[in-house]
Enzyme design. Structure first.
Site, PDB file in Angstrom:
ATOM      1  N   ALA A  11    -102.736 -13.859  28.725  1.00  0.00           N
ATOM      2  CA  ALA A  11    -102.609 -12.918  29.841  1.00  0.00           C
ATOM      3  C   ALA A  11    -102.872 -13.683  31.134  1.00  0.00           C
ATOM      4  O   ALA A  11    -104.011 -14.061  31.430  1.00  0.00           O
ATOM      5  CB  ALA A  11    -103.596 -11.767  29.685  1.00  0.00           C
ATOM      6  N   THR A  15    -100.914 -21.454  37.144  1.00  0.00           N
ATOM      7  CA  THR A  15    -100.948 -22.894  36.884  1.00  0.00           C
ATOM      8  C   THR A  15    -101.623 -23.215  35.559  1.00  0.00           C
ATOM      9  O   THR A  15    -101.122 -24.013  34.756  1.00  0.00           O
ATOM     10  CB  THR A  15    -101.685 -23.609  38.023  1.00  0.00           C
ATOM     11  OG1 THR A  15    -101.039 -23.307  39.262  1.00  0.00           O
ATOM     12  CG2 THR A  15    -101.677 -25.107  37.818  1.00  0.00           C
ATOM     13  N   GLY A  17    -102.345 -21.062  32.941  1.00  0.00           N
ATOM     14  CA  GLY A  17    -101.681 -20.443  31.810  1.00  0.00           C
ATOM     15  C   GLY A  17    -100.437 -21.203  31.382  1.00  0.00           C
ATOM     16  O   GLY A  17    -100.219 -21.443  30.181  1.00  0.00           O
ATOM     17  N   ALA A  35    -107.699 -27.470  13.492  1.00  0.00           N
ATOM     18  CA  ALA A  35    -108.114 -26.098  13.207  1.00  0.00           C
ATOM     19  C   ALA A  35    -107.961 -25.722  11.734  1.00  0.00           C
ATOM     20  O   ALA A  35    -108.543 -24.732  11.279  1.00  0.00           O
ATOM     21  CB  ALA A  35    -107.312 -25.125  14.073  1.00  0.00           C
ATOM     22  N   ARG A  47     -97.543 -10.966  36.061  1.00  0.00           N
ATOM     23  CA  ARG A  47     -97.007  -9.981  37.011  1.00  0.00           C
ATOM     24  C   ARG A  47     -95.522 -10.181  37.278  1.00  0.00           C
ATOM     25  O   ARG A  47     -94.796  -9.222  37.486  1.00  0.00           O
ATOM     26  CB  ARG A  47     -97.800 -10.062  38.326  1.00  0.00           C
ATOM     27  CG  ARG A  47     -99.181  -9.430  38.244  1.00  0.00           C
ATOM     28  CD  ARG A  47     -99.936  -9.553  39.548  1.00  0.00           C
ATOM     29  NE  ARG A  47    -100.268 -10.949  39.861  1.00  0.00           N
ATOM     30  CZ  ARG A  47    -101.020 -11.322  40.883  1.00  0.00           C
ATOM     31  NH1 ARG A  47    -101.500 -10.405  41.716  1.00  0.00           N
ATOM     32  NH2 ARG A  47    -101.296 -12.593  41.099  1.00  0.00           N
ATOM     33  N   GLY A 137    -114.116 -26.944  34.900  1.00  0.00           N
ATOM     34  CA  GLY A 137    -112.766 -27.385  34.578  1.00  0.00           C
ATOM     35  C   GLY A 137    -112.694 -28.144  33.271  1.00  0.00           C
ATOM     36  O   GLY A 137    -113.023 -27.628  32.205  1.00  0.00           O
ATOM     37  N   LYS A 208    -120.397 -20.348  38.785  1.00  0.00           N
ATOM     38  CA  LYS A 208    -120.481 -21.353  37.719  1.00  0.00           C
ATOM     39  C   LYS A 208    -121.937 -21.672  37.397  1.00  0.00           C
ATOM     40  O   LYS A 208    -122.308 -21.825  36.228  1.00  0.00           O
ATOM     41  CB  LYS A 208    -119.731 -22.613  38.148  1.00  0.00           C
ATOM     42  CG  LYS A 208    -118.230 -22.386  38.333  1.00  0.00           C
ATOM     43  CD  LYS A 208    -117.553 -23.584  38.984  1.00  0.00           C
ATOM     44  CE  LYS A 208    -116.077 -23.322  39.217  1.00  0.00           C
ATOM     45  NZ  LYS A 208    -115.409 -24.415  39.949  1.00  0.00           N
TER      46      LYS A 208
END
Length: 442
Positions: A11, A15, A17, A35, A47, A137, A208
């Site tokens: 969602a 940048t 995503g 994994a 959007r 980050g 943060k």
């Protein structure tokens, strides 16, 4: 029997995503091996459906409503990258948890405000709430605090947590430019938003820091108690004086144990040029952790940008896909302490104080007298006439013009510093508001 693929819904396709989608596609085989099952993006939401994101979105189911994505039976994990402390982002995360889906997010504002409640809900539902990308980050500081340093008692954590501010201060220092010029350059390069208040005012760093404080000290999030100052008032003169005195100025987020409780503060800070964190320039971030076993650990890396932040997002996705579900803040929310928060007035440390005084006989002595009355010891005092100023005009070699008077103090309390400065102002010794910058020693 091979495990079924781990299905991910994203969602927010900004940048970060878009970069996350590309990393998952590029690292397909490596992620599967790590994994123990394939990781597949099955749904996305944003959007603007028509925007070119440099990635083929036709293979994913599109949701105009991100909340509908969060409750879809086609996803096992919802990645929330929309941002915002409330509104759609909060609704998406709450809906995902309610429907038994894991959550990965980079949303520090949401977590700083609602993290405790969301973590409690995630624990009750037995799902992950992972947020490595929210604090620094691409620097893996969340996992370091939550997992790697479990055997340590942490006494202090501090760092450069906002690349925009670090870029501006670095440019001001290296090029001798003023704040406004460097802010404009940061905006032109895309490092700062059109409205940069959230970054330069210190609020991004505070969000943060609230998360890191909880992880470091096992306490409930308390973002409202953080003392916050931005970098707007830093001048080239301050940076020049810092350099001459053996320091650099950085915007730091600092959390530490003290006798008064746990301090949380964000403000411009003088750090010794010999320290690791002083070497961090440009948009790079750094976090230093002081602990009993490892002593001092500094993590340095990219604190922003699509690829760096997406790297942390994908790392969380892989952990969750492999079955790793840890308490979001290192211990169950019921066992997080309600630690006493130390008020800023009780902070104790060294200070850089720049006063603008009239170049008259006795002014420096008057300032020193007020400092002594407040039981503040002065380590050094420097008075300089600005370049190009007129020569002294009286018999004592004083011009009467405004000049900077810089003091470096030994350890003193915030309350004592403020009391002394109020009296100095009341004596009419200064012509401008004092500049006060705290010193953080190694």
């Amino acid at each position: 029997m091979q495990a079924h693929p781990f299905r991910v819904g994203v969602a927010g396709l900004g940048t970060v995503g878009a970069a996350a989608l590309k990393i998952i596609a590029r690292q397909d085989n490596a992620l599967t091996e790590r994994a123990g099952r394939a990781i597949r993006v099955t749904a996305v939401s944003a959007r603007d459906r028509s925007r070119d994101r440099g990635h083929d979105l036709s293979r994913y189911r599109w949701f105009d409503d991100p909340v509908a994505l969060a409750r879809s039976d086609e996803v096992d994990c919802v990645v929330e990258l929309m941002g915002g402390a409330d509104g759609p982002a909060k609704a998406v995360v709450e809906t995902a948890i309610e429907h038994g889906k894991h959550v990965v997010t980079a949303n520090k504002a949401l977590l700083a405000r609602h993290g405790l409640d969301l973590a409690r809900r995630a624990e009750e539902r037995g799902v992950a709430l992972a947020f490595e990308a929210s604090a620094a980050g691409g620097i893996p500081v969340v996992k370091t605090l939550r997992e790697a340093l479990a055997g340590n008692r942490i006494t202090r954590i501090y760092g450069i947590l906002n690349g925009t501010c670090n870029y501006i201060l670095s440019r001001m220092e290296s090029d001798g430019l003023d704040f406004a010029t460097c802010l404009a350059a940061a905006q032109k390069l895309g490092y700062a938003e059109a409205d940069p208040t959230f970054d330069i005012g210190g609020f991004d760093t505070a969000h943060k820091l609230a998360l890191l404080t909880s992880l470091a000290f096992g306490t409930e999030i308390d973002a409202q108690s953080i003392y916050v100052e931005g970098i707007e008032k830093i001048t080239p003169l301050d940076l020049k004086m810092a350099d001459e005195l053996g320091f650099r100025i950085k915007l730091l987020g600092v959390a530490e144990r003290s006798e008064a409780g746990i301090e949380q503060r964000v403000h411009p800070t003088m750090v010794p040029k010999s320290s690791a964190i002083a070497q961090v320039m440009g948009v790079t971030n750094a976090v230093t952790i002081d602990a009993d076993a490892v002593r001092e650990l500094t993590l340095i890396g990219p604190g922003a940008g699509g690829d760096a932040t997406a790297s942390a997002v994908v790392s969380d996705i892989a952990d969750v896909a492999s079955g790793t579900v840890s308490p979001p803040f290192g211990r169950p929310t019921a066992r997080l302490d309600k630690a006493e928060r130390a008020p800023m007035q009780r902070h104790e440390g060294g200070y850089y104080i720049r006063l603008t005084v009239h170049d008259r006989l006795g002014v420096a002595a008057g300032v020193a007298s007020r400092m002594a009355e407040a039981r503040i010891s002065i380590e050094s005092i420097v008075q300089k006439r600005p370049a190009g100023s007129l020569p002294p005009s009286d018999k004592h070699g004083r011009s009467g013009d405004p000049v900077p008077l810089v003091l470096i103090t030994y350890a003193a309390t915030e309350a004592a510093i403020r009391e002394a400065l109020e009296k100095i102002a009341g004596d009419g010794l200064v012509s401008e508001e004092p500049q006060v910058i705290r010193i953080e020693r190694e």
